[in-house]
Design a protein around this motif. Structure first.
Motif, short mmCIF file in Angstrom:
data_model
loop_
_atom_site.label_atom_id
_atom_site.label_comp_id
_atom_site.label_asym_id
_atom_site.label_seq_id
_atom_site.Cartn_x
_atom_site.Cartn_y
_atom_site.Cartn_z
N THR A 22 0.84 -1.20 0.00
CA THR A 22 0.00 0.00 0.00
C THR A 22 0.87 1.25 0.00
OG1 THR A 22 -1.71 -1.19 1.23
CG2 THR A 22 -1.85 1.21 1.22
N LEU A 23 1.95 1.22 0.79
CA LEU A 23 2.87 2.36 0.85
C LEU A 23 3.52 2.59 -0.52
CD1 LEU A 23 4.48 4.51 2.44
CD2 LEU A 23 6.13 2.71 3.00
N ILE A 24 3.97 1.51 -1.15
CA ILE A 24 4.61 1.64 -2.47
C ILE A 24 3.63 2.22 -3.48
CG2 ILE A 24 5.60 0.34 -4.38
CD1 ILE A 24 6.84 -1.55 -2.32
N SER A 25 2.40 1.72 -3.47
CA SER A 25 1.38 2.24 -4.39
C SER A 25 1.15 3.72 -4.15
CB SER A 25 0.06 1.46 -4.21
OG SER A 25 0.25 0.09 -4.44
N GLY A 26 1.07 4.08 -2.87
CA GLY A 26 0.87 5.49 -2.54
C GLY A 26 2.04 6.35 -2.98
N LEU A 27 3.27 5.84 -2.79
CA LEU A 27 4.45 6.61 -3.19
C LEU A 27 4.54 6.74 -4.71
CD1 LEU A 27 7.16 5.31 -0.69
CD2 LEU A 27 6.01 7.51 -0.68
N ILE A 28 4.11 5.71 -5.43
CA ILE A 28 4.11 5.79 -6.90
C ILE A 28 3.14 6.89 -7.35
CG2 ILE A 28 3.43 4.58 -9.01
CD1 ILE A 28 4.53 2.02 -7.75
N LEU A 29 1.94 6.88 -6.76
CA LEU A 29 0.98 7.93 -7.10
C LEU A 29 1.52 9.30 -6.73
CD1 LEU A 29 -2.37 6.24 -5.98
CD2 LEU A 29 -1.56 6.59 -8.30
N LEU A 30 2.16 9.37 -5.55
CA LEU A 30 2.74 10.65 -5.12
C LEU A 30 3.84 11.09 -6.06
CD1 LEU A 30 2.98 12.87 -2.96
CD2 LEU A 30 4.56 11.39 -1.71
N SER A 31 4.65 10.14 -6.54
CA SER A 31 5.73 10.48 -7.47
C SER A 31 5.17 11.01 -8.79
CB SER A 31 6.60 9.25 -7.73
OG SER A 31 7.16 8.76 -6.54
N VAL A 32 4.14 10.33 -9.30
CA VAL A 32 3.53 10.77 -10.56
C VAL A 32 2.96 12.18 -10.41
CG1 VAL A 32 1.67 10.31 -12.20
CG2 VAL A 32 3.06 8.42 -11.34
N PHE A 33 2.25 12.37 -9.31
CA PHE A 33 1.67 13.71 -9.08
C PHE A 33 2.76 14.75 -8.90
CE2 PHE A 33 0.27 16.98 -6.08
CZ PHE A 33 -0.81 17.51 -6.78
N SER A 34 3.83 14.39 -8.15
CA SER A 34 4.92 15.33 -7.92
C SER A 34 5.61 15.71 -9.22
CB SER A 34 5.94 14.73 -6.94
OG SER A 34 5.34 14.47 -5.70
N LEU A 35 5.85 14.70 -10.08
CA LEU A 35 6.47 14.99 -11.38
C LEU A 35 5.58 15.91 -12.22
CD1 LEU A 35 7.93 11.49 -12.33
CD2 LEU A 35 9.22 13.57 -11.81
N TRP A 36 4.28 15.61 -12.22
CA TRP A 36 3.36 16.47 -12.97
C TRP A 36 3.37 17.89 -12.43
CZ3 TRP A 36 -1.01 18.98 -11.03
CH2 TRP A 36 -1.80 19.62 -11.99
N TRP A 37 3.35 18.00 -11.11
CA TRP A 37 3.33 19.33 -10.49
C TRP A 37 4.64 20.08 -10.73
CZ3 TRP A 37 -0.14 22.53 -8.67
CH2 TRP A 37 0.27 23.61 -7.89
N MET A 38 5.76 19.36 -10.65
CA MET A 38 7.06 20.00 -10.87
C MET A 38 7.19 20.47 -12.33
SD MET A 38 9.34 17.36 -8.60
CE MET A 38 10.93 17.97 -9.12
N GLU A 39 6.71 19.63 -13.27
CA GLU A 39 6.76 20.03 -14.68
C GLU A 39 5.87 21.24 -14.93
OE1 GLU A 39 5.70 16.66 -16.99
OE2 GLU A 39 7.66 15.68 -16.79
N LYS A 40 4.70 21.21 -14.30
CA LYS A 40 3.77 22.34 -14.47
C LYS A 40 4.38 23.62 -13.88
CE LYS A 40 -0.98 23.67 -13.30
NZ LYS A 40 -0.67 24.88 -12.52
N THR A 41 4.97 23.50 -12.70
CA THR A 41 5.58 24.67 -12.06
C THR A 41 6.78 25.16 -12.86
OG1 THR A 41 4.89 23.78 -9.91
CG2 THR A 41 6.55 25.51 -9.90
#
Length: 478
Positions: A22-41
């Motif tokens: 569950t933690l790994i799944s959450g971190l993967i989602l967090l990573s995808v969102f973080s990458l999207w947010w960093m690219e957007k920023t």
């Protein structure tokens, strides 16, 4: 046909594995969102810098006479500003006239004279920051007008591919370190917490195995050290259950010996008395007396056997109960009167019967309910020492329930024995010495009450007396 045995795992491993997944799944989602947010920023930040660079370039690209010139100073400024962008790919800066004809590019590019003009999709668009598609490439274009005396003399146009603007190579490593650190820390915390939760449960499971094998000597962690309420209740309840089993195991051996003795005593007595008559040890009236005693002992033995058979029958569900509506006021008064007149002469106790003015109707099997009431009255009589009082109190407890309290003013049941009074074959120390029997009266009465959708409970017992309550199902009068 062989059954497939399901492989089992430990509680700690089972939940640690699932929590980590569950933690790994959450971190993967967090990573995808973080990458999207960093690219957007990064895109927004770099577009704003490109706009600033375009504005500054347009300000410096015109002289006081309104002519557009590009000198070395402008080139230096542009190069310096580009360093701030941290781009692997250098943007293309165009300086064009009002019609879009290219005057200058940085870096210097070869431009076909026939194509020396920016596309109309760029020049005719009123937006200063726009996204266009050129040769299958998505390109962001930033424009800034070159003005002189409120007249547009040209444009500074900066073009950069979308992919280059979204590059965050420098942040990838930091994000990977952060996610990796969270994974390691989270896995450690999950393992520690799973271990903390599973350890007491594992202790209880191991203790249950020992209890199953007959070992009741179980030791747990001190209850005061347990912080979790559920774990505390689990261990406390298990310890109480183990202690109760330990006591019941001890009682079972004692009760088996007691029951055997109570059954053997009348048989031995009968055998001895009949043998004496047979061998002419006694004759005449004395032999007749011996036979009378033998008959009474036989009847008592027969009563014990009937108790055992009845108890086994109702335990197995082979006992028929015929429930019908009865006037409980009349029922209680008649049973109490019949029981009182059968007591020995010279009785020193008082019997008080309390019934409400309005009749109460209940659903009972009168014969079986009579057995319960008489058994409670007999127990109350045995509990009295010398003068005493027995009270029968009939009342309505709540809607749908009727209660009959049988109370005596006797010595009471010791507190440590109260939890065992409904256990089969259990007999308290005081009763064991004074009254002979199998210890099935109360357990049998409770089972009879439950079979009539009621119950029998020990309401209260102390040095001033004991109260048992029969709970019945109420019936309408109509």
């Amino acid at each position: 046909m062989s059954m497939k045995i399901k492989k089992r795992t430990t509680l700690q491993r089972y939940w640690t594995k699932r929590y980590v997944l569950t933690l790994i799944s959450g971190l993967i989602l967090l990573s995808v969102f973080s990458l999207w947010w960093m690219e957007k920023t990064a895109l927004e930040y770099r577009l704003s810098l490109l706009k600033y660079l375009a504005d500054e370039t347009s300000d410096r690209a015109i002289k006081e006479n309104g002519q557009i010139v590009v000198g070395p100073i402008l080139s230096e400024i542009v190069e310096e500003r580009e360093k701030i962008l941290h781009l692997n790919q250098q943007p293309i800066i165009y300086i064009v006239d009002p019609d879009g004809s290219i005057i200058y590019t940085m870096p210097q590019l070869y431009i076909d004279p026939d194509e020396n003009k920016l596309p109309d999709v760029i020049m005719k668009n009123t937006e200063l920051i726009q996204k266009v598609k050129i040769s299958d490439n998505k390109v962001y274009v930033v424009k800034s007008p070159i003005t002189f005396n409120d007249e547009t003399r040209g444009w500074v146009v900066i073009a950069q591919e979308e992919g280059a603007l979204k590059e965050i190579n420098q942040d990838h490593g930091l994000l990977a370190i952060m996610i990796g650190g969270l994974l390691i820390l989270g896995t450690g915390v999950i393992y520690f917490l799973s271990r903390q939760i599973s350890r007491p449960i594992q202790d209880v499971a191991n203790a249950a195995v020992q209890v199953r094998e007959g070992n009741y000597d179980i030791h747990f962690k001190e209850e005061e050290e347990i912080k979790e309420e559920e774990i505390y209740e689990l261990i406390k309840s298990f310890k109480e259950m183990t202690n109760r089993l330990k006591v019941m195991e001890k009682l079972r051996a004692e009760l088996l010996a007691g029951v055997t003795h109570d059954l053997k005593t009348p048989v031995t007595s009968i055998s001895g008395l009949i043998q004496a008559v047979k061998d002419d040890v006694v004759t005449g009236e004395q032999s007749k007396e011996f036979l009378d005693i033998s008959l009474k002992e036989t009847q008592r033995l027969q009563g014990m056997i009937e108790d055992l058979l009845n108890y086994n029958a109702i335990s197995a569900g082979a006992f028929k109960i015929r429930v019908q509506k009865e006037n409980i006021n009349t029922f209680v008064q008649e049973i109490a009167y019949r029981w009182q007149v059968t007591q020995e002469d010279g009785q020193t106790f008082a019997l008080d019967i309390k019934v409400p003015d309005e009749p109460l109707f209940g659903l009972i099997d009168s014969l079986r309910m009579q057995q319960i009431v008489i058994n409670l009255l007999n127990n109350a009589r045995h509990a009295l020492d010398g003068n005493g009082k027995i009270t029968i109190d009939l009342y309505e407890k709540d809607e749908g329930r009727i209660c009959i309290d049988v109370q005596d003013s006797g010595r009471g049941i010791p507190e440590h024995e109260q939890q065992y009074v409904f256990e089969p074959f259990y007999r308290g120390e005081n009763k064991k010495l004074k009254v002979r029997g199998l210890g099935l009266g109360l357990p049998f009465s409770k089972m009879l009450a439950k079979a009539q959708k009621g119950d029998l409970i020990l309401k209260d017992s102390n040095q001033q007396g004991t109260t048992f309550t029969i709970i019945l199902e109420k019936s309408d009068q109509g």
